[in-house]
Write a protein that holds these residues in place. Structure first.
Motif, PDB file in Angstrom:
ATOM      1  N   HIS A 240      44.430  33.113  38.141  1.00  0.00           N
ATOM      2  CA  HIS A 240      44.241  34.552  38.839  1.00  0.00           C
ATOM      3  C   HIS A 240      44.959  35.251  38.783  1.00  0.00           C
ATOM      4  O   HIS A 240      45.888  36.199  37.995  1.00  0.00           O
ATOM      5  CB  HIS A 240      43.435  34.199  40.222  1.00  0.00           C
ATOM      6  CG  HIS A 240      42.524  33.874  41.021  1.00  0.00           C
ATOM      7  ND1 HIS A 240      41.988  32.828  41.929  1.00  0.00           N
ATOM      8  CD2 HIS A 240      41.531  33.348  39.487  1.00  0.00           C
ATOM      9  CE1 HIS A 240      40.901  32.892  41.807  1.00  0.00           C
ATOM     10  NE2 HIS A 240      39.984  33.840  40.716  1.00  0.00           N
TER      11      HIS A 240
ATOM     12  N   ASP B 111      41.667  44.414  32.604  1.00  0.00           N
ATOM     13  CA  ASP B 111      40.703  45.598  33.115  1.00  0.00           C
ATOM     14  C   ASP B 111      39.187  44.064  33.066  1.00  0.00           C
ATOM     15  O   ASP B 111      39.515  43.292  32.783  1.00  0.00           O
ATOM     16  CB  ASP B 111      40.950  46.852  32.264  1.00  0.00           C
ATOM     17  CG  ASP B 111      40.379  46.765  31.545  1.00  0.00           C
ATOM     18  OD1 ASP B 111      39.733  45.932  30.756  1.00  0.00           O
ATOM     19  OD2 ASP B 111      40.779  47.197  30.436  1.00  0.00           O
ATOM     20  N   ARG B 112      38.398  45.245  33.612  1.00  0.00           N
ATOM     21  CA  ARG B 112      37.118  44.607  33.621  1.00  0.00           C
ATOM     22  C   ARG B 112      36.788  44.272  31.865  1.00  0.00           C
ATOM     23  O   ARG B 112      35.136  43.318  32.386  1.00  0.00           O
ATOM     24  CB  ARG B 112      36.108  45.455  34.477  1.00  0.00           C
ATOM     25  CG  ARG B 112      36.480  45.023  36.329  1.00  0.00           C
ATOM     26  CD  ARG B 112      35.651  46.667  36.699  1.00  0.00           C
ATOM     27  NE  ARG B 112      35.877  46.007  38.437  1.00  0.00           N
ATOM     28  CZ  ARG B 112      35.547  46.533  39.027  1.00  0.00           C
ATOM     29  NH1 ARG B 112      34.171  47.622  38.462  1.00  0.00           N
ATOM     30  NH2 ARG B 112      36.175  46.758  39.908  1.00  0.00           N
ATOM     31  N   GLN B 113      36.974  44.631  30.674  1.00  0.00           N
ATOM     32  CA  GLN B 113      36.243  44.430  29.778  1.00  0.00           C
ATOM     33  C   GLN B 113      37.381  43.521  28.992  1.00  0.00           C
ATOM     34  O   GLN B 113      36.991  43.202  28.106  1.00  0.00           O
ATOM     35  CB  GLN B 113      36.227  45.407  29.072  1.00  0.00           C
ATOM     36  CG  GLN B 113      35.893  46.756  29.624  1.00  0.00           C
ATOM     37  CD  GLN B 113      35.841  47.108  30.292  1.00  0.00           C
ATOM     38  OE1 GLN B 113      36.531  48.045  31.064  1.00  0.00           O
ATOM     39  NE2 GLN B 113      34.822  47.232  31.315  1.00  0.00           N
TER      40      GLN B 113
ATOM     41  N   PHE C 214      35.069  29.688  36.073  1.00  0.00           N
ATOM     42  CA  PHE C 214      35.054  30.215  37.193  1.00  0.00           C
ATOM     43  C   PHE C 214      36.006  31.005  37.516  1.00  0.00           C
ATOM     44  O   PHE C 214      36.062  31.729  38.319  1.00  0.00           O
ATOM     45  CB  PHE C 214      35.354  29.320  37.934  1.00  0.00           C
ATOM     46  CG  PHE C 214      34.787  29.268  39.595  1.00  0.00           C
ATOM     47  CD1 PHE C 214      34.231  29.798  40.084  1.00  0.00           C
ATOM     48  CD2 PHE C 214      35.901  28.754  40.487  1.00  0.00           C
ATOM     49  CE1 PHE C 214      33.617  29.918  41.299  1.00  0.00           C
ATOM     50  CE2 PHE C 214      35.685  28.301  41.711  1.00  0.00           C
ATOM     51  CZ  PHE C 214      34.545  29.633  42.496  1.00  0.00           C
TER      52      PHE C 214
ATOM     53  N   ALA D 162      34.438  33.641  36.294  1.00  0.00           N
ATOM     54  CA  ALA D 162      33.673  34.425  37.565  1.00  0.00           C
ATOM     55  C   ALA D 162      34.257  35.807  38.294  1.00  0.00           C
ATOM     56  O   ALA D 162      33.588  36.389  39.138  1.00  0.00           O
ATOM     57  CB  ALA D 162      32.663  33.462  37.803  1.00  0.00           C
ATOM     58  N   THR D 163      35.558  35.416  39.067  1.00  0.00           N
ATOM     59  CA  THR D 163      35.690  35.193  39.566  1.00  0.00           C
ATOM     60  C   THR D 163      36.581  36.621  39.452  1.00  0.00           C
ATOM     61  O   THR D 163      37.878  37.086  41.145  1.00  0.00           O
ATOM     62  CB  THR D 163      36.385  34.299  40.926  1.00  0.00           C
ATOM     63  OG1 THR D 163      37.164  33.665  40.398  1.00  0.00           O
ATOM     64  CG2 THR D 163      35.300  33.785  41.638  1.00  0.00           C
ATOM     65  N   LEU D 164      37.441  36.732  38.802  1.00  0.00           N
ATOM     66  CA  LEU D 164      38.287  37.849  38.394  1.00  0.00           C
ATOM     67  C   LEU D 164      38.051  39.378  38.267  1.00  0.00           C
ATOM     68  O   LEU D 164      37.014  39.640  37.407  1.00  0.00           O
ATOM     69  CB  LEU D 164      39.305  37.740  36.939  1.00  0.00           C
ATOM     70  CG  LEU D 164      40.363  36.846  37.449  1.00  0.00           C
ATOM     71  CD1 LEU D 164      41.058  35.640  35.951  1.00  0.00           C
ATOM     72  CD2 LEU D 164      41.356  37.001  38.353  1.00  0.00           C
ATOM     73  N   LEU D 165      38.569  40.206  39.461  1.00  0.00           N
ATOM     74  CA  LEU D 165      37.760  41.483  39.093  1.00  0.00           C
ATOM     75  C   LEU D 165      35.804  41.626  39.527  1.00  0.00           C
ATOM     76  O   LEU D 165      35.465  42.410  38.783  1.00  0.00           O
ATOM     77  CB  LEU D 165      38.024  42.869  37.616  1.00  0.00           C
ATOM     78  CG  LEU D 165      39.913  42.373  37.789  1.00  0.00           C
ATOM     79  CD1 LEU D 165      40.149  43.470  35.836  1.00  0.00           C
ATOM     80  CD2 LEU D 165      40.117  42.545  38.835  1.00  0.00           C
ATOM     81  N   ARG D 166      35.950  40.705  40.048  1.00  0.00           N
ATOM     82  CA  ARG D 166      34.409  40.077  40.208  1.00  0.00           C
ATOM     83  C   ARG D 166      33.289  39.245  39.276  1.00  0.00           C
ATOM     84  O   ARG D 166      32.186  40.059  39.252  1.00  0.00           O
ATOM     85  CB  ARG D 166      33.491  41.332  41.399  1.00  0.00           C
ATOM     86  CG  ARG D 166      34.299  41.346  42.524  1.00  0.00           C
ATOM     87  CD  ARG D 166      33.733  42.934  43.252  1.00  0.00           C
ATOM     88  NE  ARG D 166      34.250  43.194  44.761  1.00  0.00           N
ATOM     89  CZ  ARG D 166      34.741  43.906  44.808  1.00  0.00           C
ATOM     90  NH1 ARG D 166      34.538  44.805  43.669  1.00  0.00           N
ATOM     91  NH2 ARG D 166      35.067  44.064  45.970  1.00  0.00           N
ATOM     92  N   GLY D 167      34.444  38.990  38.080  1.00  0.00           N
ATOM     93  CA  GLY D 167      33.271  39.096  36.550  1.00  0.00           C
ATOM     94  C   GLY D 167      33.860  39.871  35.751  1.00  0.00           C
ATOM     95  O   GLY D 167      33.736  40.620  35.100  1.00  0.00           O
TER      96      GLY D 167
ATOM     97  N   ALA E 147      30.519  29.147  41.220  1.00  0.00           N
ATOM     98  CA  ALA E 147      29.879  30.700  40.976  1.00  0.00           C
ATOM     99  C   ALA E 147      29.299  30.317  39.993  1.00  0.00           C
ATOM    100  O   ALA E 147      28.869  29.644  38.248  1.00  0.00           O
ATOM    101  CB  ALA E 147      30.289  31.591  40.745  1.00  0.00           C
ATOM    102  N   PHE E 148      27.935  30.874  39.658  1.00  0.00           N
ATOM    103  CA  PHE E 148      26.731  30.992  38.152  1.00  0.00           C
ATOM    104  C   PHE E 148      27.701  32.210  37.750  1.00  0.00           C
ATOM    105  O   PHE E 148      27.607  33.416  38.036  1.00  0.00           O
ATOM    106  CB  PHE E 148      25.226  31.669  38.423  1.00  0.00           C
ATOM    107  CG  PHE E 148      24.755  30.138  38.628  1.00  0.00           C
ATOM    108  CD1 PHE E 148      24.225  28.998  37.470  1.00  0.00           C
ATOM    109  CD2 PHE E 148      24.538  29.521  40.164  1.00  0.00           C
ATOM    110  CE1 PHE E 148      23.305  28.653  37.928  1.00  0.00           C
ATOM    111  CE2 PHE E 148      23.901  27.906  40.474  1.00  0.00           C
ATOM    112  CZ  PHE E 148      23.099  27.844  38.678  1.00  0.00           C
TER     113      PHE E 148
ATOM    114  N   LEU F 187      41.273  41.889  43.938  1.00  0.00           N
ATOM    115  CA  LEU F 187      41.411  41.231  42.862  1.00  0.00           C
ATOM    116  C   LEU F 187      40.226  40.970  43.199  1.00  0.00           C
ATOM    117  O   LEU F 187      39.855  39.400  41.163  1.00  0.00           O
ATOM    118  CB  LEU F 187      42.313  41.920  42.539  1.00  0.00           C
ATOM    119  CG  LEU F 187      42.733  42.988  42.558  1.00  0.00           C
ATOM    120  CD1 LEU F 187      44.452  42.726  41.797  1.00  0.00           C
ATOM    121  CD2 LEU F 187      42.517  44.099  41.778  1.00  0.00           C
TER     122      LEU F 187
ATOM    123  N   GLY G 186      37.275  37.996  43.658  1.00  0.00           N
ATOM    124  CA  GLY G 186      35.786  38.121  44.397  1.00  0.00           C
ATOM    125  C   GLY G 186      34.497  37.368  43.080  1.00  0.00           C
ATOM    126  O   GLY G 186      34.565  37.249  42.468  1.00  0.00           O
ATOM    127  N   ALA G 187      33.109  38.390  44.194  1.00  0.00           N
ATOM    128  CA  ALA G 187      32.240  37.899  43.024  1.00  0.00           C
ATOM    129  C   ALA G 187      31.236  38.905  43.628  1.00  0.00           C
ATOM    130  O   ALA G 187      30.898  39.619  44.183  1.00  0.00           O
ATOM    131  CB  ALA G 187      31.269  36.099  43.236  1.00  0.00           C
TER     132      ALA G 187
END
Lengths: 372, 372
Positions: A94, A103-105, A122, A125-130, A165-166, B162, B164-165
């Motif tokens: 993280h 960023d999210r892309q 994982f 899955a958990t960085l910037l909510r995926g 997480a999935f 920053l 999460g899921a």
């Protein structure tokens, strides 16, 4: 070293809802830039997570191919081995990724075996909510199994994979040439999941594995790649039918309730996951026959051929107490309020769940697997 | 204290794919056992995560109702406040839950405001790769906004939320009577998200909020509950259309790009989230008018009425440097390669994204919000 594949087998497609479908390619790592584009991923930044064993072998070529296509590549390597599936390593990933201004892309590429895939998956899955995840599996077991299906996670003091997480990948690119660098034990035991896929769903694939075993374990590319591809396709079909393990996906645990107990009792790291699953499948085949007969089976009956295929995986025979193994299965994560459920076969390709299994049948299955 | 609601407003339904739909009820906490059953959740074990402020007020009644219905209740309280959205608290919840022998059907109930919902929601998202989550929001802002939509997470040294899921709840039960225990500032500023929902999507709701404001802030139950319910319904419709924030969901960030910069520059905890969003909406309304005119607006024009509604939230006017706020928006998580995108209105109920916004217009918007 094997020469490059003359022709790659066709991709496996994993069809999921809401635009989350993806392809599993059995092609050289150098094709990564092309497949990233096809999957709609764009940069310039790409993160690569690998481990200290795989990185020196394969990261250079991957990064060169990506950079030649205009990507900015940032890579990090975690220590090899199960110990890296920890909250500390997750937190370090993280920190690393968020420090790079993702960023999210921004895609995260997991280059390695199951440990790297689970941990880096994982993190994605958990960085910037995926963020987009790409699996680049480099072991037999991850190419036919763990890179497909979206399971990610780390271990916890109370058990393996209990935090996770999935998170489905956007792309899987499995280069069969990377398997050349595996030692014999890792390569062969990793085929356990391919054998499992054949036994729960594809009798023809089981026949092919049996027939072509010698060329397969000689890692002859024109035999290896199509068999891995077809074993991966079984996993894909199961995931499509049951993404979140509410039903059919449980069949993928064939051999695993026994196997998890073996891994735990032998001490994690003593048996490979594939070896434990191989022994677990032998127990599950014995249990299948006992349940078919309604009493403790003396021999494997109609499951003898399947058992011979499993035996080709050549698992070691650990000396473990059956009482301890019986207790360990009670703690399995897949248990429900209804108790431990075992995946058994009515026939090769016809799995079902068995609950409330008589202890005498379980003990006989353990005895068979440990002495076989 | 208000007396119990004579009649609860109808539930809001959030329709998602793959059996993940859920209801948002505005009813007393004592109805939790009934709604858990309706949502298909069963025990006997239920986990409750709350905080040290909310626990003493509401946990007893909830636990009594659950136990009377046959549940085994295990509860834990984290310290109140944003500091609990940390990896350490997440890890402590993992340890606690896994030590209780949960399985994949064990529901986790988050009783509290946004912090508890985000933290406990992320724990539920990551335990055994996802266990059932139930939100029991006890603040204005969580009842109309954060408990709906599946965003969970913790903070990181580099920014809020920053890590999460996405993990949708199986049920949301918002008891308007719990709002009676909020202090005036938390109650009123929490209405910012309700005002936002009205402005981006429901002009009639904006009119009702304006008209019934005095009875609303007097927390008169027969006025409060239906307005909160209708504001929550706006959120539900947006989530249904765009669960993962690929498009329309971005409109929920109206006022938030400005607001996040304000929270950061004022020092987290100085402004409430609602206060920052209220100020951010005033800036966004000014920007909307500037973009409509194609030049810096002298007044709010057609957005004057909307701005008067926002002003009813009564946010403080912090003394902050516009240069610093301009820089802080550049770091916003919602930025893409295309730069920072601002949600603006073409009219009340008609939001759109504006990219490449001229600095002069942004500075004028900031000046307006900070001096208004």
């Amino acid at each position: 070293m094997a020469s490059p594949l003359p022709v790659s087998p066709p991709a496996v497609h994993v069809a999921l809802s809401e635009g989350r479908s993806y392809a599993v390619h059995f092609e050289p790592l150098a094709t990564a830039p092309m497949h990233l584009r096809e999957a709609g991923l764009s940069g310039p930044l790409a993160l690569v997570v690998t481990d200290e064993t795989v990185g020196p072998l394969h990261l250079g070529a991957l990064a060169d191919a990506l950079r030649a296509d205009g990507w900015t590549v940032e890579a990090t390597a975690v220590p090899a081995g199960e110990g890296s599936k920890s909250l500390d390593q997750l937190s370090a990933l993280h920190d690393w990724a968020l420090g790079l201004g993702i960023d999210r892309q921004t895609p995260l590429l997991a280059l390695g075996g199951g440990v790297v895939g689970d941990l880096a998956g994982f993190a994605a899955a958990t960085l910037l909510r995926g963020i987009p995840l790409v699996h680049l599996p480099t072991t037999t077991i991850s190419q036919v199994d763990s890179a497909i299906g979206g399971k990610t996670g780390i271990n916890h003091a109370t058990g393996k994979n209990l935090v996770g997480a999935f998170h489905q990948p956007r792309l899987v690119l499995a280069d069969p040439a990377t398997l050349d660098t595996l030692d014999e034990r890792a390569f062969r035991s990793g085929l356990a999941e391919a054998v499992k896929h054949a036994l729960i769903s594809d009798p023809a694939l089981a026949d092919r594995l049996d027939r072509e075993w010698d060329t397969l374990v000689a890692r002859q590319p024109d035999v290896l790649a199509p068999l891995l591809r077809d074993a991966a396709a079984v996993k894909a079909r199961v995931i499509e039918a049951d993404e979140r393990e509410a039903g059919e996906r449980a069949f993928l645990n064939f051999g695993h309730t026994f196997g998890h107990a073996l891994e735990k009792e032998a001490g994690y790291g003593t048996l490979t996951h594939g070896e434990a699953v191989a022994l677990g499948m032998r127990a599950a085949l014995h249990l299948s026959e006992s349940l078919r007969l309604g009493q403790v089976a003396e021999a494997l009956g109609p499951f003898a051929e399947a058992d011979r295929l499993v035996a080709r995986l050549d698992p070691p025979a650990p000396t473990l107490a059956i009482d301890a193994l019986m207790a360990a299965t009670e703690a399995d994560k897949k248990r429900t309020a209804a108790g431990v459920r075992y995946v058994v076969l009515d026939a090769v390709g016809r799995p079902r769940l068995a609950a409330d299994v008589d202890d005498a049948l379980l003990r006989a299955a353990w005895r068979y697997a440990l002495s076989a």
